[in-house]
Enzyme design. Structure first.
Site, PDB file in Angstrom:
ATOM      1  N   LYS A   1      33.901  26.162 -98.285  1.00  0.00           N
ATOM      2  CA  LYS A   1      33.953  24.657 -97.566  1.00  0.00           C
ATOM      3  C   LYS A   1      34.465  24.928 -96.694  1.00  0.00           C
ATOM      4  O   LYS A   1      35.259  23.609 -95.550  1.00  0.00           O
ATOM      5  CB  LYS A   1      32.872  23.833 -97.850  1.00  0.00           C
ATOM      6  CG  LYS A   1      31.852  23.522 -97.893  1.00  0.00           C
ATOM      7  CD  LYS A   1      30.958  22.900 -98.843  1.00  0.00           C
ATOM      8  CE  LYS A   1      29.173  22.650 -98.677  1.00  0.00           C
ATOM      9  NZ  LYS A   1      29.104  23.836-100.597  1.00  0.00           N
TER      10      LYS A   1
HETATM   11  C1  LIG Z   1      27.966  24.850-100.571  1.00  0.00           C
HETATM   12  C2  LIG Z   1      28.054  25.830-101.262  1.00  0.00           C
HETATM   13  C3  LIG Z   1      26.785  27.066-101.294  1.00  0.00           C
HETATM   14  C4  LIG Z   1      25.659  27.051 -99.865  1.00  0.00           C
HETATM   15  O1  LIG Z   1      26.201  26.554 -98.642  1.00  0.00           O
HETATM   16  P1  LIG Z   1      25.496  26.475 -97.345  1.00  0.00           P
HETATM   17  O2  LIG Z   1      26.189  26.983 -96.013  1.00  0.00           O
HETATM   18  O3  LIG Z   1      25.049  25.173 -97.763  1.00  0.00           O
HETATM   19  O4  LIG Z   1      24.673  27.065 -97.292  1.00  0.00           O
HETATM   20  C5  LIG Z   1      26.902  27.990-101.399  1.00  0.00           C
HETATM   21  N1  LIG Z   1      28.350  28.126-102.788  1.00  0.00           N
HETATM   22  C6  LIG Z   1      29.163  26.936-103.053  1.00  0.00           C
HETATM   23  C7  LIG Z   1      29.574  27.261-103.920  1.00  0.00           C
HETATM   24  C8  LIG Z   1      28.724  26.230-102.182  1.00  0.00           C
HETATM   25  O5  LIG Z   1      29.642  25.085-102.276  1.00  0.00           O
END
Ligand SMILES: *Cc1c(COP(=O)(O)O)cnc(C)c1O
Length: 456
Positions: free
Chosen positions: A109
């Site tokens: 993110k």
């Molecule tokens: C947010 C997240 C996901 C999921 O990603 P999406 O975009 O919501 O599908 C997977 N792994 C981690 C470590 C995350 O923080």
């Protein structure tokens, strides 16, 4: 220009789309047109990660931001990563792994939220306005959003998390930053309660306007945009190494934001052979891509908590493209979903494939990668690797997206390999810092008061 998947908003500029977050007609914002880059790939393949990001993002800003300014925003955003490759690609075994966790909070993110924080800063400075960001988190989004805006003068950030329901490390990441513009709220309730509070706060139009509230959750277009870049970057690196003309990606999925960016890259002409969607036991999306039925179920707790989601907020954007960019059709499907909790679509998607991994398969995959290849997978990435292995790829290289550093999830690692071997200096350091957090009841009025008293 941007428009809403529900059709009642159009001709929105890039900057306005970023500030709006969720479209005010209830839909999601998408670009009016997607560029076709299939004939310009050779001009892009040798660019560094930040330069590639500038080139791709520039197409989507409609010159709403001069390219020199965009370049400054992008360079600044990726300075906070611990490697110049930003998203390095490794190959412990037969699968490639793209490490998306080299940013400040060690989850993918950061790639989008470092950019979004600096983009907000730029837009606010130009317009001489201030913003109050409000978000709800079950774990990783909160800390990545906080690190995206900490210390910035023209915005405050309020992140709500359900008290006692995020991991101790996730809580420490959010509450130890010490900047005056960061406000953590522990809500007495579940994640659903906090999400409901967030909705209620944004639906209070007076509050929203008075305090200029903004959203950072994964429906914000700028987040999807920033994520498109690494699909191109990975494709070029693997092509360089193997000469392969086409590449397959496997993406551990929750809210469908990450893999949706890959879908757009495919629609923009990148030669992606398959996009494999990997679910944990919350497999509503895997079911959809296997059987054409999207049906809400109960949420299970797993070792990959950031994927413990049933209703994926970015799925509506997919429905828009799947149905020939027709808002009327999206409206119909979403109404159907609200009324019946179910959407059915006939026919197979040309690029998506999907499967799921159980909790025990997740741990088994972590253990095997550690023992056989001396490489530690975080539990989310392990779900992706396990699912990627279920598909035979022939000569097509597969890139698994590694969405978090294993040190964020030491408990799962201990369970899997029997010892405490997941460490990162960034995590060890915050264990010692003082933490700050306000506990409030799950009451909209109380939260609104807290925001009013602390707002920028
Ligand atoms: C947010 C997240 C996901 C999921 O990603 P999406 O975009 O919501 O599908 C997977 N792994 C981690 C470590 C995350 O923080």
């Amino acid at each position: 220009m941007y428009l809403s998947t529900r059709g009642n908003i159009s001709d929105i500029s890039f900057q306005k789309a970023v500030l709006m977050g969720l479209a005010t007609d209830g839909g999601l914002l998408v670009p009016a047109e997607l560029p076709d880059l299939s004939s310009s790939l050779s001009e892009l393949r040798d660019l560094s990660y930040p330069d590639l990001a500038v080139r791709i993002m520039d197409i989507f800003t409609d010159k709403d931001i001069p390219v020199g300014d965009l370049q400054k925003i992008v360079y600044l955003s990726y300075e906070s990563f611990d490697t110049p490759e930003i998203t390095p690609i490794v190959k412990p075994d037969s699968l490639y792994i793209m490490e998306l966790f080299h940013g400040p909070t060690l989850a993918f993110k950061d790639v989008a939220l470092q950019f979004l924080g600096n983009l907000f800063d730029y837009i606010l400075e130009k317009s001489n306005t201030k913003l109050n960001i409000v978000g709800a988190t079950s774990g990783d989004t909160g800390s990545a959003a906080i690190y995206g805006v900490r210390g910035k003068d023209n915005m405050d950030i309020f992140i709500m998390h359900p008290e006692g329901r995020v991991s101790p490390i996730q809580k420490r990441q959010m509450t130890t930053v010490g900047d005056a513009n960061v406000h953590n709220i522990a809500v007495k309730g579940t994640f659903d309660d906090t999400q409901k509070l967030l909705k209620d706060l944004f639906n209070d139009l007076e509050l929203r306007e008075t305090y200029n509230l903004a959203a950072v959750n994964s429906v914000n277009w700028a987040r999807v945009l920033a994520q498109i870049v690494y699909y191109f970057y990975a494709y070029f690196r693997v092509h360089e190494k193997t000469g392969a003309e086409t590449v397959r990606f496997c993406v551990p999925t929750g809210n469908f934001g990450n893999i949706f960016a890959g879908y757009l890259a495919w629609r923009m002409g990148l030669q992606i052979e398959k996009l494999i969607l990997a679910s944990n036991e919350n497999d509503i999306l895997a079911d959809f891509f296997q059987h054409g039925v999207y049906k809400k179920g109960e949420v299970y707790s797993t070792y990959s908590p950031s994927m413990d989601i049933q209703v994926a907020s970015n799925f509506e954007r997919y429905l828009y493209y799947r149905n020939g960019e027709n808002p009327a059709e999206v409206n119909k499907l979403m109404q159907q979903f609200y009324q019946t909790g179910k959407i059915e679509i006939s026919g197979q998607d040309p690029v998506f494939a999907a499967d799921r991994a159980t909790n025990s398969q997740t741990l088994e995959t972590i253990r095997r990668y550690y023992q056989d290849f001396n490489y530690l997978l975080d539990p989310h990435t392990a779900v992706g690797v396990n699912v990627a292995e279920k598909f035979k790829s022939g000569d097509v290289p597969t890139v698994c997206l590694a969405t978090a550093h294993p040190a964020k999830f030491p408990e799962a690692i201990r369970q899997a390999v029997g010892k405490d071997c997941a460490h990162h200096p960034g995590i060890d350091r915050i264990l010692e810092l003082p933490s700050e957090c306000t506990t409030l009841p799950a009451d909209k009025q109380k939260i609104a008061e807290f925001i009013a008293n602390n707002a920028n």
